[in-house]
Design a protein around this motif. Structure first.
Motif, short mmCIF file in Angstrom:
data_model
loop_
_atom_site.label_atom_id
_atom_site.label_comp_id
_atom_site.label_asym_id
_atom_site.label_seq_id
_atom_site.Cartn_x
_atom_site.Cartn_y
_atom_site.Cartn_z
N LEU A 72 -2.75 8.99 -5.85
CA LEU A 72 -1.65 7.67 -5.98
C LEU A 72 -0.31 7.99 -5.72
N SER A 73 -0.14 8.89 -4.82
CA SER A 73 1.15 9.57 -4.39
C SER A 73 1.86 8.40 -3.80
N ILE A 74 3.35 8.53 -3.34
CA ILE A 74 4.02 7.64 -2.81
C ILE A 74 3.47 7.21 -1.30
N PHE A 75 2.92 8.38 -0.62
CA PHE A 75 2.08 8.00 0.51
C PHE A 75 0.71 7.76 0.46
N ALA A 76 0.13 7.36 -0.61
CA ALA A 76 -1.40 7.12 -0.69
C ALA A 76 -1.91 6.32 0.25
N ILE A 77 -1.32 5.25 0.65
CA ILE A 77 -2.03 4.49 1.69
C ILE A 77 -1.99 5.08 3.06
N GLY A 78 -0.94 6.06 3.31
CA GLY A 78 -0.68 6.62 4.53
C GLY A 78 -0.70 5.85 5.84
N ILE A 79 -1.23 6.24 6.75
CA ILE A 79 -1.26 5.43 8.26
C ILE A 79 -2.34 4.56 8.78
N MET A 80 -3.04 4.47 7.52
CA MET A 80 -4.16 3.38 7.99
C MET A 80 -4.06 1.94 8.25
N LEU A 124 -0.69 -5.72 5.48
CA LEU A 124 -1.84 -4.80 5.14
C LEU A 124 -1.44 -3.83 4.17
N ALA A 125 -0.51 -3.11 4.26
CA ALA A 125 0.05 -2.07 3.33
C ALA A 125 0.17 -2.79 1.86
N LEU A 126 1.00 -4.06 1.89
CA LEU A 126 1.08 -4.56 0.52
C LEU A 126 -0.45 -4.92 -0.04
N LEU A 127 -1.14 -5.43 0.69
CA LEU A 127 -2.32 -5.69 0.17
C LEU A 127 -3.12 -4.60 -0.38
N GLN A 128 -3.20 -3.49 0.47
CA GLN A 128 -3.88 -2.40 -0.14
C GLN A 128 -3.58 -1.81 -1.17
N SER A 129 -2.13 -1.86 -1.24
CA SER A 129 -1.46 -1.33 -2.30
C SER A 129 -1.76 -1.95 -3.68
N ALA A 130 -1.67 -3.29 -3.65
CA ALA A 130 -2.23 -4.11 -4.75
C ALA A 130 -3.53 -4.26 -5.12
N GLY A 131 -4.26 -3.68 -4.20
CA GLY A 131 -5.78 -3.80 -4.62
C GLY A 131 -6.06 -2.21 -5.27
N ILE A 132 -5.29 -1.26 -4.69
CA ILE A 132 -5.71 0.16 -5.45
C ILE A 132 -4.84 0.09 -6.86
N ILE A 155 3.81 -4.86 -16.56
CA ILE A 155 3.77 -5.55 -15.30
C ILE A 155 4.65 -5.13 -14.42
N PHE A 156 5.88 -4.86 -15.06
CA PHE A 156 6.93 -4.27 -14.40
C PHE A 156 6.64 -3.05 -13.59
N THR A 157 6.01 -2.08 -14.22
CA THR A 157 5.59 -0.82 -13.85
C THR A 157 4.42 -1.02 -12.67
N LEU A 158 3.38 -2.00 -12.82
CA LEU A 158 2.48 -2.12 -11.68
C LEU A 158 3.33 -2.54 -10.61
N ILE A 159 4.20 -3.45 -10.57
CA ILE A 159 4.88 -4.04 -9.26
C ILE A 159 5.84 -3.03 -8.69
N VAL A 160 6.15 -2.13 -9.68
CA VAL A 160 7.09 -1.11 -8.82
C VAL A 160 6.10 -0.07 -8.29
N MET A 161 4.87 0.13 -8.62
CA MET A 161 3.91 1.05 -8.18
C MET A 161 3.50 0.41 -6.53
N THR A 166 3.85 0.64 -0.90
CA THR A 166 4.05 -0.31 0.31
C THR A 166 4.91 0.26 1.20
N SER A 167 6.30 0.81 0.44
CA SER A 167 7.34 1.38 1.20
C SER A 167 6.92 2.76 1.56
N GLY A 168 6.26 3.59 1.08
CA GLY A 168 5.71 4.75 1.63
C GLY A 168 4.97 4.45 2.81
N ALA A 169 3.86 3.41 2.94
CA ALA A 169 3.06 3.24 4.25
C ALA A 169 4.16 2.80 5.18
#
Length: 265
Positions: A72-80, A124-132, A155-161, A166-169
């Motif tokens: 769960l790093s800031i680049f967890a979603i990566g390039i996919m 897609l990055a926002l959707l995948q980040s929310a799912g993870i 909930i604020f912590t989860l939104i920040v994550m 998403t920003s990392g992707a």
């Protein structure tokens, strides 16, 4: 070795190689920085235990994400998300007339399709980040009941994550485009290869020890096919405008060809 030495002797090529290396290093550093709200010590211990118990699944996931996804790093979603968005946009050119028309417009149309790809990547990055993050919050990311987030989260912590991942992707997509434009090219493929190459020795040894040579050979073949396929797709996208121009006898520039007067077209 002689080819590498000759490449560094050329000033322009040397700058491109150094720029590419710097971008890859920055990408790998970001892949090791945990997202705010992650219990890094806990998730590292859980990953070590899970890879020992069921090394095939978690080692393969870590292999293709460069170790970023399950940590769960800031680049967890990566390039996919970008790869998925590119495939979707290419498929839509067959069923949507507007996209097909853009494809025929040459460089200007390709620029618009690139913009659509970026917007779809963000979605897609926002959707995948929310799912993870949702899986991690429900203790289902690394198995039922495995806690990987800080206990005092809200909930604020989860939104920040979600926003950070998403920003990392999006940042990874930008870095890949920079490598393509200012580096040695094929930026997306190089970032994927950098992630795989980082995890390949450790995860390959674990797969070999836990599952034997057959599973290890299948993973190696899968990695080779993935890298070769992505490289082929990117190179094919680059050749399409040039090949189209050559078929019409104008190999120098597609844009120049489409600026001919309508009467001559």
């Amino acid at each position: 070795m002689s080819a590498i030495i000759q490449a560094f002797k050329d000033a322009d090529l040397r700058k491109k190689i150094i720029f590419t290396i710097v971008m890859i290093i920055a990408y790998r550093i970001g892949a090791q920085i945990p997202t705010p709200g992650v219990d890094y010590a806990s998730i590292t211990a859980q990953l070590r235990q899970l890879t020992q118990e069921s090394g095939d699944l978690y080692s393969v996931i870590n292999l293709f994400s460069g170790g970023a996804l399950l940590q769960l790093s800031i680049f967890a979603i990566g390039i996919m998300p970008y790869i998925t968005a590119s495939i979707i946009v290419q498929l839509l050119t067959v069923v949507i007339p507007h996209f097909e028309q853009l494809k025929k417009e040459g460089q200007s149309g390709q620029s618009k399709m690139t913009q659509y790809t970026r917007y779809l990547t963000l979605a897609l990055a926002l959707l995948q980040s929310a799912g993870i993050v949702a899986l991690a919050d429900r203790q289902q990311l690394l198995g039922q009941g495995v806690e990987v987030l800080n206990p005092d989260r809200n909930i604020f912590t989860l939104i920040v994550m979600v926003l950070v991942m998403t920003s990392g992707a999006v940042l990874v997509m930008w870095m890949g485009e920079l490598i393509t434009e200012k580096g040695i090219g094929n930026g997306m493929s190089l970032l994927i290869f950098a992630g795989i190459a980082t995890r390949l020795p450790t995860d390959g040894l674990q797969i070999l020890q836990n599952n034997g040579g057959l599973v290890f050979a299948m993973v190696v073949v899968g990695v080779v096919i993935l890298v070769a396929g992505i490289t082929f797709i990117e190179q094919g996208q680059r050749r399409i405008p040039v090949q189209y121009a050559k078929r019409h006898g104008r190999p120098s520039s597609v844009r120049w060809f489409f600026h001919l007067p309508a009467a001559e077209g």
